[in-house]
Design an enzyme around this catalytic site. Structure first.
Site, PDB file in Angstrom:
ATOM      1  N   HIS A 188      37.400  53.113 102.329  1.00  0.00           N
ATOM      2  CA  HIS A 188      37.142  54.202 103.294  1.00  0.00           C
ATOM      3  C   HIS A 188      37.454  53.610 104.659  1.00  0.00           C
ATOM      4  O   HIS A 188      36.671  52.771 105.127  1.00  0.00           O
ATOM      5  CB  HIS A 188      35.686  54.632 103.220  1.00  0.00           C
ATOM      6  CG  HIS A 188      35.218  54.973 101.830  1.00  0.00           C
ATOM      7  ND1 HIS A 188      34.858  54.040 100.880  1.00  0.00           N
ATOM      8  CD2 HIS A 188      35.057  56.183 101.220  1.00  0.00           C
ATOM      9  CE1 HIS A 188      34.483  54.633  99.757  1.00  0.00           C
ATOM     10  NE2 HIS A 188      34.588  55.928  99.932  1.00  0.00           N
ATOM     11  N   HIS A 200      26.341  59.000 102.816  1.00  0.00           N
ATOM     12  CA  HIS A 200      26.036  60.302 102.223  1.00  0.00           C
ATOM     13  C   HIS A 200      24.811  60.897 102.900  1.00  0.00           C
ATOM     14  O   HIS A 200      24.632  62.093 102.935  1.00  0.00           O
ATOM     15  CB  HIS A 200      25.757  60.169 100.731  1.00  0.00           C
ATOM     16  CG  HIS A 200      26.960  59.794  99.928  1.00  0.00           C
ATOM     17  ND1 HIS A 200      27.334  58.486  99.738  1.00  0.00           N
ATOM     18  CD2 HIS A 200      27.884  60.554  99.293  1.00  0.00           C
ATOM     19  CE1 HIS A 200      28.438  58.466  98.985  1.00  0.00           C
ATOM     20  NE2 HIS A 200      28.792  59.695  98.721  1.00  0.00           N
ATOM     21  N   ASP A 272      36.906  61.794 104.254  1.00  0.00           N
ATOM     22  CA  ASP A 272      35.930  61.766 103.171  1.00  0.00           C
ATOM     23  C   ASP A 272      35.279  63.161 103.176  1.00  0.00           C
ATOM     24  O   ASP A 272      35.551  63.984 104.056  1.00  0.00           O
ATOM     25  CB  ASP A 272      34.906  60.643 103.385  1.00  0.00           C
ATOM     26  CG  ASP A 272      34.219  60.246 102.066  1.00  0.00           C
ATOM     27  OD1 ASP A 272      34.337  60.998 101.072  1.00  0.00           O
ATOM     28  OD2 ASP A 272      33.564  59.185 102.026  1.00  0.00           O
TER      29      ASP A 272
END
Lengths: 533, 533
Positions: A188, A200, A272
């Site tokens: 990422h 998250h 993302d």
């Protein structure tokens, strides 16, 4: 508010979206109905020009039909992707579930050549099965360097703990993907390995300078780009030294100046998932998509509201806030990427004998064992700690972790986050043994530091529990499946005589290999009579 | 020793066998590799003329491909069957999982007409989905009368607790099967409802006379036969008043004199699985198959050793012990049955909207609720007891039993046979509450008295636990999913103010319907953030 499929600009913008769907054919079987669009919504959005779908859940055989159905709802070639970093079987039952990448990172320290060969086969196996399922885009390799063992989200998903290994293996994996005819995705960016919080759930901060990033974080991305990786996924991370305002996903400094400029990446930049808390806590659904596109992203993954994202970006272009050339460049990159994929294969997505052999070899190459004598049969307790209970891929089917110790005389007791607690309030003797029963204990810990669980699993006093069992002379054996860091920690307090082993992978094959070796003379005669009515 | 496919007699005998296979395409995914033949063995046996396969496990979508593959290994039309008494979804994920038959038996006491209509739709839905999966033979209706609540193996699988209801509904189900174009199977002759031990594990004894059987056990079989049922399955039961030597499966008195003679059944007689302990403990694999065929069975289900069964029966015919006419008659009945099946349907085996509506309607028609006020939100414990943990169909996917109470503030604690015990040694206060935590307890018991568990579940002191929680003013609610007998027992000690409910079915739809009603104002805003990486 629905987007307007008749508007040519909105139709083009829609191509840049990748929306989320369940791998199940049927709406009723969606596991996450709040995230996974219904078939009605999918049909409407694909009809309106949405160009990509990310899939999760169900079986590989079902996925094959599912991707055909999705493609039939669109008049353009779709990007069909999944987070199958550890083989298609990681997300879709029946396909190959491979050991986590870090297993090869550890092997690379000892035998770099073998590790690189295996990483390339790993990529090819994943690509070929993905293609047999109808997918054309694998969301890997992870290019993060897991140099922070406390990292709750990357961990064993990384290919290495230092930049050279991570880069060499990520590039090998990408070469395998390319040979297998699907697109890859380095993630990422600019590097999620050194974070101790989970993007998250919130927005992690990476305090590093550009120089440090060049030393540690960038090399694997450079290696993957040199290997021809088709796309790069952005991280939801704040890097105050580079951009004190916006997280990488929404930062033109990171995406345009660094990734396009310094690293010279010309492929697809994909965000993302924009539904993650790190983004949604700060931006509305249209706003987040516009900011990401404006910053330099080509594709918008899992927007919180697809219609709002399409309308928002279209409006920003129409109003001149974002030049139309950005749209054209993104569409061109998407077209060029799709031109590289091989058509989906009609074969079954189930493992071939060669793929089975790879699964086994990866397990074998990543095991560690240390004991002086195997565990003798007799009455005992097979104490298992699992990461998550329903579903629990590690205990699916005829899991050796349950069945082999049971055939050996050991009664299974499975601990999980939604069960009765085995703990008592005594730091020296944390296991409440009277809740478990008598006899020697074989401890099998399936703990890998998954996302969403944050630090919860790590807070369980397994070290003290191992010491407690040893003190009472009740520890028959220990197996850790998952975290090498937990394994190191527990091994440091383990008496050398105790049968102990580690596997980075949690799959039945790893259980079978380790238990066959740790348990003395497994009896073939004692079989379960349970064959259902 | 393998059978000899070149021997014409052995080839004909092979047609009478029904061997067991996993519903998974891949050998590696077999759940019970000791019972489920490998693809290599299946191919060899089908090539040698074996005429039937019984399937279990996997998804309905995979089964569709599996049955095609199996049929492709044979040059004759196969009998392809499964134990889908409660809908195809009972055994194959994704298809309709319907409430247990006894739910309609209870409805029949109140509204016989509706119960009969629903039982016929139940049969049709099962048949049509079976056919879409490539099956042509449903191993139902159960014709046993569950007049013994302690019965560990029949229980809610029966259509009724008395002969008239059981017969009326079994016949309606069979009419549905016939309309749906697949074969049915009345079982377990001469009646397994009044046994208190499990024929999977040992040989139950039924002490009844012929007269009593005529009154209680036979009527449902007579009704199913009158409705045209295609086959009858024998029970592994000893009936000393009829045949003091052999269990029904191996008894010519039961199969020939009673079933063919007294009941006038001309269709296929099939044994129950010959691998069950009740048979294998007393007879070798060849012996058991020969005795069953000699007694009057046409088809041999799940022989312990298919090759031995073929050789044994062939030898008994060749040596004149069994007349060749028996073989010809069995083959003729098999051909005639196969001529009645409709070709398999190309549609997906997933539920249609009409089938969904039936699933829901069956749930709605079988619920019982009793409370004065719904359960208010707040911190509490959602204490769930499940029959079996891995797999646990009731908790698959986004199970409302977990998620709705969690959204309500209730933390889930799941108890199962392989978890940490919640019990302590105090008959008045059997629940060790300090292991569970504080707050009101919503108790959800998924207990239906499955086979293989014998009396184990029943021995848990749930009655005392309910009384304990009530005494402490900590019982927020009680739901029983499964056994009506457990529900009656617990309701007898329940204060009328406690929110309580019962569903014979354990499926997510039943959980959703009951919890939506029992939990006050379910909040839509609190959703799980867990959408995986």
């Amino acid at each position: 508010m629905s987007c307007q499929p008749s508007d040519p600009l909105q139709r083009q913008v829609a191509e840049l979206l990748v929306v989320r769907a369940s791998g199940h054919l049927d709406d009723q079987h969606r596991r996450y109905p709040q995230w996974e669009l219904s078939n009605g919504d999918l049909q409407r959005l694909l009809n309106a020009g949405v160009g990509g779908v990310i899939l999760l859940g169900g079986s590989a055989v079902e996925l094959q039909q599912r991707t055909r159905k999705l493609q039939s709802w669109s008049d353009q070639q779709l990007l069909l992707c999944a987070d199958v970093e550890e083989g298609v079987g990681q997300r879709f039952d029946g396909a190959s579930w491979l050991v986590p990448p870090l297993a090869l990172g550890r092997l690379h320290q000892i035998d770099p050549e073998q590790a690189i060969t295996l990483a390339e086969r790993y990529g090819y196996c994943t690509a070929d099965q993905a293609r047999r399922c109808g997918l054309n885009w694998v969301l890997g390799p992870v290019c993060d360097v897991n140099n922070n063992p406390a990292n709750p989200v990357i961990n064993v998903r990384a290919w290495g703990e230092e930049p050279t290994t991570a880069g060499a293996l990520a590039a090998a994996f990408q070469r395998g993907l390319a040979r297998g005819g699907v697109l890859g995705c380095a993630k990422h960016f600019p590097g999620h390995g050194d974070t101790a919080s989970d993007s998250h759930l919130n927005l992690p901060v990476l305090p590093h300078s550009r120089e440090r990033l060049e030393q540690v974080e960038f090399p694997p991305f450079r290696a993957a780009i040199a290997a021809g990786v088709d796309s790069v996924m952005t991280a939801h991370l704040l890097l105050p030294q580079l951009d004190p305002q916006q997280p990488a996903t929404l930062s033109s400094v990171v995406l345009s100046d660094l990734l396009r400029g310094a690293l010279g990446f010309n492929g697809l930049v994909v965000t993302d998932a924009l539904v993650m808390e790190a983004i949604t806590a700060r931006h509305g659904p249209a706003d987040a998509a516009v900011l990401a596109f404006e910053a330099g992203a080509d594709l918008i993954l899992m927007p919180a509201d697809a219609d709002a994202a399409i309308s928002g970006i279209s409006q920003a272009i129409a109003q001149g806030r974002i030049p139309i050339q950005r749209l054209h460049a993104a569409l061109r990159r998407r077209r060029e990427a799709l031109a590289r994929v091989q058509p989906s294969s009609p074969g079954l997505p189930l493992p071939t004998p060669a793929e089975r052999e790879l699964e086994q070899r990866l397990v074998t190459a990543s095991l560690e064992q240390s004991f002086t004598a195997p565990i003798p049969p007799g009455e005992g307790i097979n104490l298992i700690r699992i990461d998550a209970a329903w579903p629990c891929p590690a205990l699916n089917g005829a899991a050796p972790a349950l069945h082999l110790p049971q055939q050996h005389g050991f009664r299974s007791v499975v601990i999980h986050g939604q069960g009765v607690s085995p703990w008592q309030d005594d730091p020296e003797a944390p296991l409440a043994l009277e809740r478990l029963g008598d006899g020697p204990v074989l401890l099998q810990l399936f703990l890998r530091g998954n996302p969403f669980r944050g630090e919860r699993d790590r807070q369980e006093p397994w070290r003290a529990a191992v010491q407690q069992l040893q003190r009472l002379d009740r520890l028959a054996g220990l197996i850790v499946y998952g975290s090498p860091y937990l394994w190191s920690e527990l091994r440091s307090v383990l008496a050398p005589s105790i049968a102990a082993a580690f596997s980075p992978g949690q799959m039945p094959e790893a259980q079978r290999q380790l238990l066959s070796s740790l348990l003395q003379h497994p009896s073939d005669s004692l079989q379960s009579r349970d064959f259902t009515d």
